[in-house]
Enzyme design. Structure first.
Site, PDB file in Angstrom:
ATOM      1  N   HIS A 139       0.811  -1.227   0.000  1.00 25.39           N
ATOM      2  CA  HIS A 139       0.000   0.000   0.000  1.00 25.39           C
ATOM      3  C   HIS A 139       0.847   1.281   0.000  1.00 25.39           C
ATOM      4  CE1 HIS A 139      -3.686  -2.319   1.843  1.00 25.39           C
ATOM      5  NE2 HIS A 139      -3.155  -2.935   0.794  1.00 25.39           N
ATOM      6  N   GLU A 232     -12.879   1.729  -5.280  1.00 27.01           N
ATOM      7  CA  GLU A 232     -13.634   2.978  -5.405  1.00 27.01           C
ATOM      8  C   GLU A 232     -13.042   3.902  -6.456  1.00 27.01           C
ATOM      9  OE1 GLU A 232     -14.799   3.320  -0.626  1.00 27.01           O
ATOM     10  OE2 GLU A 232     -13.768   4.973  -1.642  1.00 27.01           O
ATOM     11  N   TYR A 242     -12.472  10.567   2.931  1.00 23.24           N
ATOM     12  CA  TYR A 242     -13.084   9.546   2.080  1.00 23.24           C
ATOM     13  C   TYR A 242     -13.350   8.230   2.816  1.00 23.24           C
ATOM     14  CZ  TYR A 242     -12.982  12.826  -1.642  1.00 23.24           C
ATOM     15  OH  TYR A 242     -13.255  13.941  -2.397  1.00 23.24           O
TER      16      TYR A 242
END
Length: 361
Positions: A139, A232, A242
């Site tokens: 990530h 998303e 978010y």
């Protein structure tokens, strides 16, 4: 008679989709090709996640590898990542990169820039070594986009530590906005907040691996990986949250029946423009603005790593995502990066080290 007519329609539709474009392989054997950008009409600069970069001549299909790269921490999902040109490239010659830098025994997503001199990168500068260190090799983000007002946007993943994305004291799980030299714009949303990093533009992101600024509509789009389901596409607004990991449309890897977080909605947290269930595992994002494929003009393109296709999404005048199409599914490849040249040809890379060109049939 009705059954016969049904099958004719299916056949024609399939034939039209397959013959709309032709596919050419331009290069192979280059590892995970993470980023690509044209430095002129016929030369495609690409990055390899394992820490190398090269230039492919589209005409001759010959590759020249580049020298001058720094030490890169190439572990897990990290390594040499995105590459793009300065919006003033003709005048300033800067090429922007993201990569994972060793910080102690951990890795941090880093934004840098350099200039190209024949086959060597010169004047390498680390613009920002982000506060995103983690021993986990996942990530990292990270993609770059520019607006037309002298700003650079950089995506960073949560680094495998979920709570990072709601903690404004670090850069993980955010989208940053910088000036081209790495300084902080005075109107960034958190510059007056002593408990937040000044560079943060939006937060609550899991692992955004695509970003695109549309200079026609002044919209900033980003696409990010969900967990099990819940990828998303977001329309990024200044200073907004978010939601990750408080809200998500995905479920836990260890229990597909257990939702992540508190649910899918919460006051003060933004809703995505589109959710993918099941996940396609998106990587890279662009809006096609060429003329060779009129039907795809002004649509979003993203690569799919797990579902192994190019995903094409229509946008209406209000910024709503109105349609979806999937192409090159029969190729069976993890699509890592998508770009286009000035003529409107589309190029994409795969995790098996190939570069392909899409042309009108």
């Amino acid at each position: 008679m009705k059954v016969y007519f049904f099958w004719v329609i299916l056949f024609v539709s399939f034939l039209t989709a397959d013959t709309e474009y032709k596919l050419e392989k331009l290069a192979s054997g280059h590892g995970v090709i993470w980023g690509m950008v044209f430095i002129d009409d016929g030369k495609l600069l690409f990055t390899q996640r394992e820490g190398k970069a090269g230039i492919l001549s589209v005409d001759t299909r010959k590759t020249k590898m580049l020298k001058g790269l720094p030490k890169i921490r190439a572990k897990g999902q990290g390594g040499l990542l995105d590459v793009t040109l300065s919006p003033n490239f003709i005048n300033d010659g800067w090429i922007y990169f993201t990569y994972v830098k060793e910080v102690g025994s951990e890795g941090a997503t880093t934004l840098a820039r350099a200039k190209l001199d024949h086959d060597r990168l010169e004047k390498w500068q680390d613009i920002i070594v982000t506060k995103s260190t983690s021993s986990q090799n996942i990530h990292f983000g990270s993609r770059i986009a520019f607006d037309k007002r002298g700003h650079l946007f950089l995506t960073i993943g949560d680094r495998g530590i979920r709570d990072n994305a709601q903690n404004l004291r670090n850069h993980a799980g955010t989208i940053l906005r910088l000036n081209l030299d790495g300084s902080v714009p005075k109107d960034n949303p958190f510059v007056s907040n002593p408990t937040a990093q000044d560079e943060i533009y939006s937060y609550g992101h899991r692992n955004p691996q695509g970003i695109y600024y549309d200079n026609v509509t002044n919209r900033l789009w980003a696409i990010e990986h969900g967990p099990r389901g819940g990828d998303e596409i977001n329309l990024i607004k200044k200073g907004h949250n978010y939601g990750w990991p408080v809200i998500s449309y995905g479920t836990e890897y260890w229990n597909p029946l257990l939702p992540v977080g508190e649910g899918t909605h919460k006051k003060g947290m933004m809703q995505p423009q589109k959710v993918y269930i099941p996940s396609i595992a998106p990587s890279s994002l662009m809006i096609y603005n060429g003329n060779l494929f009129p039907r795809w003009k002004d649509k979003l393109f993203t690569g799919a790593l797990v579902q192994k296709h190019i995903n094409i999404i229509g946008i209406d005048n209000n910024g709503n995502l109105a349609s979806e199409e999937r192409i090159v599914e029969n190729l069976g490849e993890r699509i890592r990066c998508i770009t286009q040249d000035k003529k409107g040809y589309i190029y994409f890379s795969t995790d098996s080290g190939d570069i392909f060109k899409l042309s009108p049939a």
